[in-house]
Write a protein that holds these residues in place. Sequence first.
Motif, short mmCIF file in Angstrom:
data_model
loop_
_atom_site.label_atom_id
_atom_site.label_comp_id
_atom_site.label_asym_id
_atom_site.label_seq_id
_atom_site.Cartn_x
_atom_site.Cartn_y
_atom_site.Cartn_z
N PRO A 298 -70.91 -29.86 -19.67
CA PRO A 298 -70.61 -29.13 -20.92
C PRO A 298 -70.78 -27.62 -20.75
CG PRO A 298 -72.82 -30.05 -21.03
CD PRO A 298 -72.23 -30.53 -19.73
N GLY A 299 -70.18 -26.88 -21.68
CA GLY A 299 -70.46 -25.46 -21.80
C GLY A 299 -69.95 -24.59 -20.68
N ALA A 300 -68.74 -24.87 -20.17
CA ALA A 300 -68.20 -24.11 -19.06
C ALA A 300 -66.74 -23.76 -19.34
CB ALA A 300 -68.32 -24.90 -17.76
N SER A 301 -66.15 -23.01 -18.41
CA SER A 301 -64.71 -22.79 -18.41
C SER A 301 -64.11 -23.79 -17.43
CB SER A 301 -64.37 -21.36 -17.98
OG SER A 301 -62.98 -21.19 -17.87
N TYR A 302 -63.06 -24.49 -17.86
CA TYR A 302 -62.49 -25.55 -17.05
C TYR A 302 -61.06 -25.20 -16.65
CZ TYR A 302 -66.25 -27.77 -19.69
OH TYR A 302 -67.46 -28.06 -20.28
N GLU A 303 -60.69 -25.60 -15.45
CA GLU A 303 -59.33 -25.37 -14.97
C GLU A 303 -58.94 -26.48 -14.00
OE1 GLU A 303 -59.94 -22.13 -11.44
OE2 GLU A 303 -60.60 -21.51 -13.46
N PRO A 304 -57.63 -26.70 -13.81
CA PRO A 304 -57.21 -27.72 -12.85
C PRO A 304 -57.66 -27.38 -11.43
CG PRO A 304 -55.38 -27.01 -14.24
CD PRO A 304 -56.50 -26.05 -14.47
N LYS A 305 -57.92 -28.42 -10.64
CA LYS A 305 -58.24 -28.23 -9.22
C LYS A 305 -56.94 -28.37 -8.43
CE LYS A 305 -61.35 -29.58 -5.49
NZ LYS A 305 -60.26 -29.51 -4.47
N TRP A 306 -56.45 -27.28 -7.91
CA TRP A 306 -55.16 -27.26 -7.21
C TRP A 306 -55.31 -27.79 -5.79
CZ3 TRP A 306 -50.88 -26.30 -9.97
CH2 TRP A 306 -51.07 -25.73 -11.23
N ASP A 307 -54.31 -28.53 -5.35
CA ASP A 307 -54.34 -29.14 -4.02
C ASP A 307 -53.42 -28.35 -3.09
OD1 ASP A 307 -54.93 -30.84 -1.97
OD2 ASP A 307 -53.53 -32.39 -2.58
N GLY A 308 -53.97 -27.29 -2.49
CA GLY A 308 -53.20 -26.44 -1.58
C GLY A 308 -54.11 -25.77 -0.58
N PHE A 309 -53.73 -24.57 -0.16
CA PHE A 309 -54.56 -23.77 0.74
C PHE A 309 -55.29 -22.72 -0.09
CE2 PHE A 309 -51.45 -24.30 4.56
CZ PHE A 309 -51.92 -25.58 4.76
N ARG A 310 -56.61 -22.78 -0.07
CA ARG A 310 -57.40 -21.75 -0.74
C ARG A 310 -57.09 -20.41 -0.09
NH1 ARG A 310 -62.49 -21.91 -3.24
NH2 ARG A 310 -62.81 -19.92 -4.33
#
Length: 362
Positions: A22-34
């Motif tokens: 809880p209590g965070a900023s959420y975003e998709p986890k992208w599947d590529g090259f960091r």
Amino acid sequence: MKLPVMPPVSPMLAKSVPTIPPGASYEPKWDGFRCICFRDGDDVELGSRNEKPMTRYFPELVEAIRAELPERCVVDGEIVIATADGLDFEALQQRIHPAQSRVTMLAGSTPASFVAFDLLALDDDDYTSRPFAERRAALERALAGSGTSVHLTPTTTDADEAQRWFEDFEGAGLDGVIAKPLDGTYQQDKRTMFKIKHVRTADCVLAGFRWHKTSTEKAPLVGSLLLGLYNDDGKLQHVGVVGAFTAKRRAELVDELEPLLLRDGDEHPWSQWAEADAHQGQRLPGNVSRWNATKDLSFVPLRPERVLEVKYEHMEGTRFRHLAHFIRWRDDRTPESCTYEQLEQPLTFSLDDIVPGLGPAT
């Protein structure tokens, strides 16, 4: 190049947690090259997670960054290849090639995109000591004029929406959700973020193994087990490997697998992998690693008579995307029962519904 944050930079990392905190900023986890992108005027450098430059492999991104990112900035993100069926990590791997002619050809046929999710520097300002909420707001302003190749990842502070993303976005090739503390600073090489990834199990056929890199004739050690699943044509398809064992267990496996070694006259479903032609353009055991051409990926074939249960995250085509983890032997299962039908299939989801304009033009 003269920026407030200079390459090389080791990116901030995430630690795995089982549920969305809880209590965070959420975003998709992208599947590529960091990738951490550095731009100072016409000078552009694309740094990888291990701090090695990837600039030469993505010339189309260099041009896009010059056109779409601010004049002087350092941006953390992910290089991806978007298709009508979602993200294509295998096509992305093909982009790492030593021949410049091949790099140029692939830049045109499978162009990459850059998905930005953090800001490290802008103009003369170093943002790494600022809270993520402030970095995100500045990143949104900085990318307001971006075009068709540079994209801003969506975020939310609603944990319920993040849970929906976790369930839905896998169908577009994404592999989970990232949670970032809103007041967290950017800390290089520190696991200060959280990642929530899909975990599933499958019963697979044991079809071979590789020796461990420290194995010797006097002290043999099994390195990894090769896994197979039967496809609709009844053909055993290589689906991945299991390799996280203790040294003691690696030694025990040598004797445990000995009864499965091929006998005189035995055929193996992967015997064609000894032929050089079978490896051209395919991901097969024995093929040279694209990242390390000296790595020995040869394997010891076994009679495909034993079944093991493994834990995996998600699929990439017909294979496990990441290393699978051993759970237990399944001597109650027959090898023939280990098919792709047992695998959970995520619902299809459009990349354009996640980031408008990311999917290919129709």
